[in-house]
Design an enzyme around this catalytic site. Structure first.
Site, PDB file in Angstrom:
ATOM      1  CE  LYS A 161      -2.042  -1.006   3.941  1.00 32.04           C
ATOM      2  NZ  LYS A 161      -1.313  -2.245   4.310  1.00 32.04           N
ATOM      3  NE  ARG A 188      -4.783  -0.805   9.855  1.00 28.71           N
ATOM      4  CZ  ARG A 188      -3.618  -0.433   9.326  1.00 28.71           C
ATOM      5  NH1 ARG A 188      -3.444   0.777   8.881  1.00 28.71           N
ATOM      6  NH2 ARG A 188      -2.636  -1.296   9.257  1.00 28.71           N
ATOM      7  NE  ARG A 229       7.639  -2.218   6.231  1.00 26.08           N
ATOM      8  CZ  ARG A 229       6.321  -2.149   6.339  1.00 26.08           C
ATOM      9  NH1 ARG A 229       5.613  -1.532   5.422  1.00 26.08           N
ATOM     10  NH2 ARG A 229       5.705  -2.713   7.359  1.00 26.08           N
ATOM     11  NE  ARG A 287       6.106  -0.151  10.187  1.00 27.41           N
ATOM     12  CZ  ARG A 287       4.996  -0.176   9.456  1.00 27.41           C
ATOM     13  NH1 ARG A 287       4.961   0.456   8.288  1.00 27.41           N
ATOM     14  NH2 ARG A 287       3.928  -0.808   9.878  1.00 27.41           N
ATOM     15  NE  ARG A 299       2.007  -4.785  11.199  1.00 29.23           N
ATOM     16  CZ  ARG A 299       3.026  -4.594  10.368  1.00 29.23           C
ATOM     17  NH1 ARG A 299       4.206  -5.126  10.609  1.00 29.23           N
ATOM     18  NH2 ARG A 299       2.858  -3.863   9.290  1.00 29.23           N
TER      19      ARG A 299
HETATM   20  P1  AP5 Z   1       4.842  -1.523   1.862  1.00 22.09           P
HETATM   21  O1  AP5 Z   1       4.505  -0.743   0.648  1.00 22.09           O
HETATM   22  O2  AP5 Z   1       5.569  -0.813   2.958  1.00 22.09           O
HETATM   23  O3  AP5 Z   1       3.540  -2.295   2.433  1.00 22.09           O
HETATM   24  P2  AP5 Z   1       2.265  -1.764   3.198  1.00 22.09           P
HETATM   25  O4  AP5 Z   1       1.087  -2.450   2.643  1.00 22.09           O
HETATM   26  O5  AP5 Z   1       2.255  -0.263   3.231  1.00 22.09           O
HETATM   27  O6  AP5 Z   1       2.574  -2.361   4.634  1.00 22.09           O
HETATM   28  P3  AP5 Z   1       2.449  -1.731   6.074  1.00 22.09           P
HETATM   29  O7  AP5 Z   1       3.125  -2.720   6.985  1.00 22.09           O
HETATM   30  O8  AP5 Z   1       2.977  -0.330   6.140  1.00 22.09           O
HETATM   31  O9  AP5 Z   1       0.942  -1.763   6.318  1.00 22.09           O
HETATM   32  P4  AP5 Z   1       0.240  -1.733   7.652  1.00 22.09           P
HETATM   33  O10 AP5 Z   1      -1.125  -1.523   7.213  1.00 22.09           O
HETATM   34  O11 AP5 Z   1       0.456  -2.874   8.558  1.00 22.09           O
HETATM   35  O12 AP5 Z   1       1.007  -0.569   8.469  1.00 22.09           O
HETATM   36  P5  AP5 Z   1       0.583   0.897   8.878  1.00 22.09           P
HETATM   37  O13 AP5 Z   1       1.799   1.700   8.950  1.00 22.09           O
HETATM   38  O14 AP5 Z   1      -0.567   1.356   8.082  1.00 22.09           O
HETATM   39  O15 AP5 Z   1       5.709  -2.801   1.378  1.00 22.09           O
HETATM   40  C1  AP5 Z   1       6.193  -3.743   2.313  1.00 22.09           C
HETATM   41  C2  AP5 Z   1       7.545  -4.304   1.803  1.00 22.09           C
HETATM   42  O16 AP5 Z   1       7.303  -5.044   0.596  1.00 22.09           O
HETATM   43  C3  AP5 Z   1       8.573  -3.220   1.429  1.00 22.09           C
HETATM   44  O17 AP5 Z   1       9.857  -3.666   1.786  1.00 22.09           O
HETATM   45  C4  AP5 Z   1       8.461  -3.081  -0.102  1.00 22.09           C
HETATM   46  O18 AP5 Z   1       9.666  -2.679  -0.719  1.00 22.09           O
HETATM   47  C5  AP5 Z   1       8.048  -4.504  -0.507  1.00 22.09           C
HETATM   48  N1  AP5 Z   1       7.128  -4.509  -1.666  1.00 22.09           N
HETATM   49  C6  AP5 Z   1       6.086  -3.679  -1.899  1.00 22.09           C
HETATM   50  N2  AP5 Z   1       5.460  -4.016  -3.063  1.00 22.09           N
HETATM   51  C7  AP5 Z   1       6.135  -5.109  -3.551  1.00 22.09           C
HETATM   52  C8  AP5 Z   1       5.979  -5.902  -4.722  1.00 22.09           C
HETATM   53  N3  AP5 Z   1       4.990  -5.693  -5.606  1.00 22.09           N
HETATM   54  N4  AP5 Z   1       6.840  -6.926  -4.923  1.00 22.09           N
HETATM   55  C9  AP5 Z   1       7.848  -7.168  -4.023  1.00 22.09           C
HETATM   56  N5  AP5 Z   1       8.060  -6.422  -2.908  1.00 22.09           N
HETATM   57  C10 AP5 Z   1       7.203  -5.410  -2.665  1.00 22.09           C
HETATM   58  O19 AP5 Z   1       0.018   0.618  10.354  1.00 22.09           O
HETATM   59  C11 AP5 Z   1       0.862   0.299  11.434  1.00 22.09           C
HETATM   60  C12 AP5 Z   1       0.060   0.265  12.713  1.00 22.09           C
HETATM   61  O20 AP5 Z   1      -0.513   1.566  12.965  1.00 22.09           O
HETATM   62  C13 AP5 Z   1      -1.157  -0.671  12.725  1.00 22.09           C
HETATM   63  O21 AP5 Z   1      -0.782  -1.981  13.078  1.00 22.09           O
HETATM   64  C14 AP5 Z   1      -2.044  -0.001  13.782  1.00 22.09           C
HETATM   65  O22 AP5 Z   1      -1.597  -0.275  15.067  1.00 22.09           O
HETATM   66  C15 AP5 Z   1      -1.820   1.474  13.514  1.00 22.09           C
HETATM   67  N6  AP5 Z   1      -2.796   2.058  12.571  1.00 22.09           N
HETATM   68  C16 AP5 Z   1      -2.497   2.632  11.362  1.00 22.09           C
HETATM   69  N7  AP5 Z   1      -3.607   3.081  10.756  1.00 22.09           N
HETATM   70  C17 AP5 Z   1      -4.631   2.786  11.596  1.00 22.09           C
HETATM   71  C18 AP5 Z   1      -6.043   2.977  11.511  1.00 22.09           C
HETATM   72  N8  AP5 Z   1      -6.609   3.554  10.436  1.00 22.09           N
HETATM   73  N9  AP5 Z   1      -6.803   2.533  12.540  1.00 22.09           N
HETATM   74  C19 AP5 Z   1      -6.254   1.944  13.627  1.00 22.09           C
HETATM   75  N10 AP5 Z   1      -4.919   1.727  13.763  1.00 22.09           N
HETATM   76  C20 AP5 Z   1      -4.111   2.139  12.753  1.00 22.09           C
END
Ligand code: AP5
Length: 231
Positions: free
Chosen positions: A25, A100, A139, A172, A183
């Site tokens: 994402k 979410r 990552r 992270r 997660r």
């Molecule tokens: P990346 O693009 O970073 O993946 P992502 O989907 O963004 O993963 P996240 O871990 O950031 O998502 P998340 O939803 O758990 O975390 P968030 O920060 O929102 O890619 C991942 C890796 O894969 C990278 O190394 C990249 O290079 C590689 N990659 C990407 N595309 C690829 C491809 N096509 N092929 C190969 N490799 C690839 O949330 C973190 C925490 O915050 C949550 O757990 C929660 O506690 C809190 N939080 C955030 N938002 C909310 C909300 N709205 N409500 C409640 N809690 C929330």
């Protein structure tokens, strides 16, 4: 004309990236926002900024995020409501990791109505869980500019250093293997129901997120052009 070369109009709406942790994402949302010149709004990044700054909100959410659980809706909704008031959001924005929960999605619908924006469109990143562990544990993120790398398939030129600005690359805390399972569980239980919620509204398209970064980008671009009614 190749999709990437087409002139870009205004977005005038919210695009939502919905998918499990590690589905790509952030990688894709940043690029799409850049193309349209609109903000990339990652609630995860916003919360991590609060933690880094040691604010009261940051102190409250730190243990929750380290356990891999979702932060309560009330806290996230307050951040979002304030953020989309800003002038840079007037022509649309790209959400990454928000909404979410169904509560967050309903609240967002109301907020967008109040701001005179069209209803959002959802890019649903479809991917099997087997690939996600490697993506998440591999990552690394630049501490200065947020550029995303992966030690397995998208390494920086110099280990631990960002190619763009020389910033230190960080791992992270919630990307540790033992936090990935909770997660994924939180995603299945609380976020996956949003897929049928938005599908019923006719506002969601599936993208095969298991392909290469470039192939996924191409699929997303074609999808967005269709939504915007471009030739
Ligand atoms: P990346 O693009 O970073 O993946 P992502 O989907 O963004 O993963 P996240 O871990 O950031 O998502 P998340 O939803 O758990 O975390 P968030 O920060 O929102 O890619 C991942 C890796 O894969 C990278 O190394 C990249 O290079 C590689 N990659 C990407 N595309 C690829 C491809 N096509 N092929 C190969 N490799 C690839 O949330 C973190 C925490 O915050 C949550 O757990 C929660 O506690 C809190 N939080 C955030 N938002 C909310 C909300 N709205 N409500 C409640 N809690 C929330």
């Amino acid at each position: 004309m190749a999709p990437q070369e087409r002139p870009i109009g205004k977005l005038e709406r919210a695009i939502i990236f919905l998918g499990p942790p590690g589905s790509g994402k952030g990688t894709q949302a940043k690029e799409l926002a850049k193309k349209f010149g609109v903000p990339h709004l990652s609630t995860g990044d916003m919360l991590r900024e609060q933690i880094a700054a040691g604010t009261p909100l940051g102190l409250k959410v730190k243990p929750i995020m380290e356990r891999g659980e979702l932060v309560p809706d009330s806290l996230v909704l307050r951040i979002i409501a304030e953020r989309i008031e800003r002038v840079d959001c007037f022509h649309g924005f790209v959400f990454d990791g928000f909404p979410r929960t169904v509560t967050q999605a309903r609240y967002l619908g109301e907020l967008l109505k109040q701001h005179g924006l069209k209803q959002p469109f959802v890019i649903h990143m479809v991917i099997g869980t087997a690939i996600l562990m490697r993506r998440l544990t591999g990552r690394r993120v630049c501490s200065k500019c947020g550029e995303i790398y992966n030690i397995y398939n998208r390494p920086p030129k110099l280990p631990g250093i960002c190619d763009i600005d020389g910033g230190e690359l960080i791992h992270r805390p919630d990307d540790r293997e033992e936090v990935v399972a909770p997660r994924l569980h939180a995603y299945e239980k609380q976020t996956a129901p949003l897929v049928s919620y938005y599908r019923r509204l006719g506002a969601l398209e599936d993208i095969d997120a298991s392909k290469s970064i470039e192939e996924v980008q191409q699929q997303i671009w074609q999808c967005v052009m269709r939504i915007l009614g471009a030739p």
